[in-house]
Scaffold this motif. Sequence first.
Motif, PDB file in Angstrom:
ATOM      1  N   HIS A 198      48.902 -50.951 125.007  1.00  0.00           N
ATOM      2  CA  HIS A 198      48.064 -51.125 123.817  1.00  0.00           C
ATOM      3  C   HIS A 198      46.696 -50.528 124.100  1.00  0.00           C
ATOM      4  CE1 HIS A 198      45.720 -54.440 125.627  1.00  0.00           C
ATOM      5  NE2 HIS A 198      46.865 -54.794 126.186  1.00  0.00           N
ATOM      6  N   PHE A 208      53.683 -47.514 119.768  1.00  0.00           N
ATOM      7  CA  PHE A 208      53.200 -48.711 119.063  1.00  0.00           C
ATOM      8  C   PHE A 208      54.334 -49.697 118.776  1.00  0.00           C
ATOM      9  CE2 PHE A 208      50.102 -45.377 117.698  1.00  0.00           C
ATOM     10  CZ  PHE A 208      48.995 -45.905 118.332  1.00  0.00           C
ATOM     11  N   ILE A 214      52.034 -56.157 118.143  1.00  0.00           N
ATOM     12  CA  ILE A 214      51.220 -55.608 117.055  1.00  0.00           C
ATOM     13  C   ILE A 214      49.859 -56.293 116.988  1.00  0.00           C
ATOM     14  CG2 ILE A 214      52.127 -57.193 115.318  1.00  0.00           C
ATOM     15  CD1 ILE A 214      51.320 -53.468 114.760  1.00  0.00           C
ATOM     16  N   ILE A 269      47.396 -54.388 119.070  1.00  0.00           N
ATOM     17  CA  ILE A 269      47.013 -53.141 118.402  1.00  0.00           C
ATOM     18  C   ILE A 269      46.013 -53.432 117.289  1.00  0.00           C
ATOM     19  CG2 ILE A 269      47.881 -51.174 117.079  1.00  0.00           C
ATOM     20  CD1 ILE A 269      50.622 -51.679 118.495  1.00  0.00           C
ATOM     21  N   GLU A 270      46.280 -54.485 116.519  1.00  0.00           N
ATOM     22  CA  GLU A 270      45.367 -54.876 115.436  1.00  0.00           C
ATOM     23  C   GLU A 270      43.997 -55.264 115.992  1.00  0.00           C
ATOM     24  OE1 GLU A 270      45.139 -57.966 111.630  1.00  0.00           O
ATOM     25  OE2 GLU A 270      46.869 -57.994 112.981  1.00  0.00           O
ATOM     26  N   LEU A 283      45.764 -42.867 114.434  1.00  0.00           N
ATOM     27  CA  LEU A 283      46.900 -43.404 115.174  1.00  0.00           C
ATOM     28  C   LEU A 283      48.044 -42.418 115.033  1.00  0.00           C
ATOM     29  CD1 LEU A 283      46.969 -47.095 113.854  1.00  0.00           C
ATOM     30  CD2 LEU A 283      45.907 -46.289 115.966  1.00  0.00           C
ATOM     31  N   GLN A 327      51.922 -42.164 116.030  1.00  0.00           N
ATOM     32  CA  GLN A 327      53.091 -42.854 116.588  1.00  0.00           C
ATOM     33  C   GLN A 327      54.135 -41.819 117.011  1.00  0.00           C
ATOM     34  OE1 GLN A 327      55.467 -45.352 113.928  1.00  0.00           O
ATOM     35  NE2 GLN A 327      55.749 -46.833 115.593  1.00  0.00           N
ATOM     36  N   ARG A 333      57.184 -52.073 110.824  1.00  0.00           N
ATOM     37  CA  ARG A 333      56.162 -51.748 111.814  1.00  0.00           C
ATOM     38  C   ARG A 333      55.320 -50.553 111.354  1.00  0.00           C
ATOM     39  NH1 ARG A 333      54.870 -52.908 117.188  1.00  0.00           N
ATOM     40  NH2 ARG A 333      55.618 -54.931 116.460  1.00  0.00           N
ATOM     41  N   LYS A 334      55.971 -49.534 110.813  1.00  0.00           N
ATOM     42  CA  LYS A 334      55.238 -48.368 110.317  1.00  0.00           C
ATOM     43  C   LYS A 334      54.318 -48.758 109.170  1.00  0.00           C
ATOM     44  CE  LYS A 334      58.664 -44.809 111.454  1.00  0.00           C
ATOM     45  NZ  LYS A 334      59.581 -43.802 110.893  1.00  0.00           N
ATOM     46  N   ARG A 364      52.994 -51.676 108.619  1.00  0.00           N
ATOM     47  CA  ARG A 364      51.884 -52.478 109.160  1.00  0.00           C
ATOM     48  C   ARG A 364      50.834 -51.569 109.798  1.00  0.00           C
ATOM     49  NH1 ARG A 364      51.493 -57.580 111.757  1.00  0.00           N
ATOM     50  NH2 ARG A 364      49.273 -58.028 111.951  1.00  0.00           N
ATOM     51  N   LEU A 365      51.278 -50.578 110.559  1.00  0.00           N
ATOM     52  CA  LEU A 365      50.341 -49.646 111.179  1.00  0.00           C
ATOM     53  C   LEU A 365      49.573 -48.849 110.125  1.00  0.00           C
ATOM     54  CD1 LEU A 365      52.619 -48.337 114.068  1.00  0.00           C
ATOM     55  CD2 LEU A 365      50.548 -49.708 114.349  1.00  0.00           C
ATOM     56  N   PHE A 422      46.939 -42.501 109.926  1.00  0.00           N
ATOM     57  CA  PHE A 422      48.177 -42.834 110.632  1.00  0.00           C
ATOM     58  C   PHE A 422      49.240 -41.779 110.323  1.00  0.00           C
ATOM     59  CE2 PHE A 422      52.452 -44.784 110.251  1.00  0.00           C
ATOM     60  CZ  PHE A 422      52.682 -45.028 111.603  1.00  0.00           C
TER      61      PHE A 422
END
Length: 205
Positions: free
Chosen positions: A96, A114, A118, A121-122, A137, A139, A184-185, A187-188, A199
Motif C-alpha cells: 500500500h 491495489f 482497501i 489505500i483510502e 492511481l 492499477q 474494487r475498481k 471503489r478506487l 484512476f
Amino acid sequence: DWRRSARSDITFVQEKEWQIAQTVTVWADAAASMSFTSHDETKSHRARTLALATAILLNQGGERTGMPGLPAQRGTPQIAHMAERLSEDDSADYGHPEARAMPPHSRALFVSDFLGDIDQIEAALTRAADRGVKGALLQVLDPQEETFPFDGRTIFQSMTGALNHETLKAGDLRDRYLARLAERKDRLAQLARMTGWQFDVHHTD
C-alpha cells in the motif's frame, strides 16, 4: 512594457509565465502479489518499468522526482537512485502507498494491483488530499485476473503461500470474483474522484 512602448507609437504588453518545477512522488508496489503472471511479464516488472519511464520523462521535462524515503531531486543521479530502489522487493503479500512524507501541493503516481486492504489505500489517498497532493492511481492487472479462466479442482494460493483456498468447482466462483473485482475498481475510481486524483487500469498483455 513601458521602456519599449516609449520608443514607439504602439503599446507593447509583456506576458510572463511563472515557471517552477513540480515535485512528483512515484510509488510502484513491490509486494509479493505483484510477482504474479500468466504469461511472460509479471505485474511487478510492468509497474516498475512504467514508474521508471515516467520518472525519466518528468526529469527530462525539468521536474523533480522522488519516492517514499527518497527526497525529490532533478538529474541523472536521482534516476539511478530510483532505479535501484525500484529493484527492491517487499516480503508482504500486498503493498500500500505511503503518503505522509509527500511535500504539500505536490504530485504523485501510485502503481499497484491495489488488491490489498482497501482501507490502507483510502487512508493514503486521504492523507495526500489533506496535504493538497494530487496525482494518479494506475492499477496493473494480469489478463487472468480480469477473466478468471479457472474451472474444476483448483488450489488458489497467495504469492507468499500465506493464503490458501482449495475448491472443487472453481467455475462456480467466477461470477462472484468478477463482481468483487468490479467493486474494487469502482471503489478506487470513487476514491480518486473524491480526492481529485485520476484512476486507470493497465493490463500486462
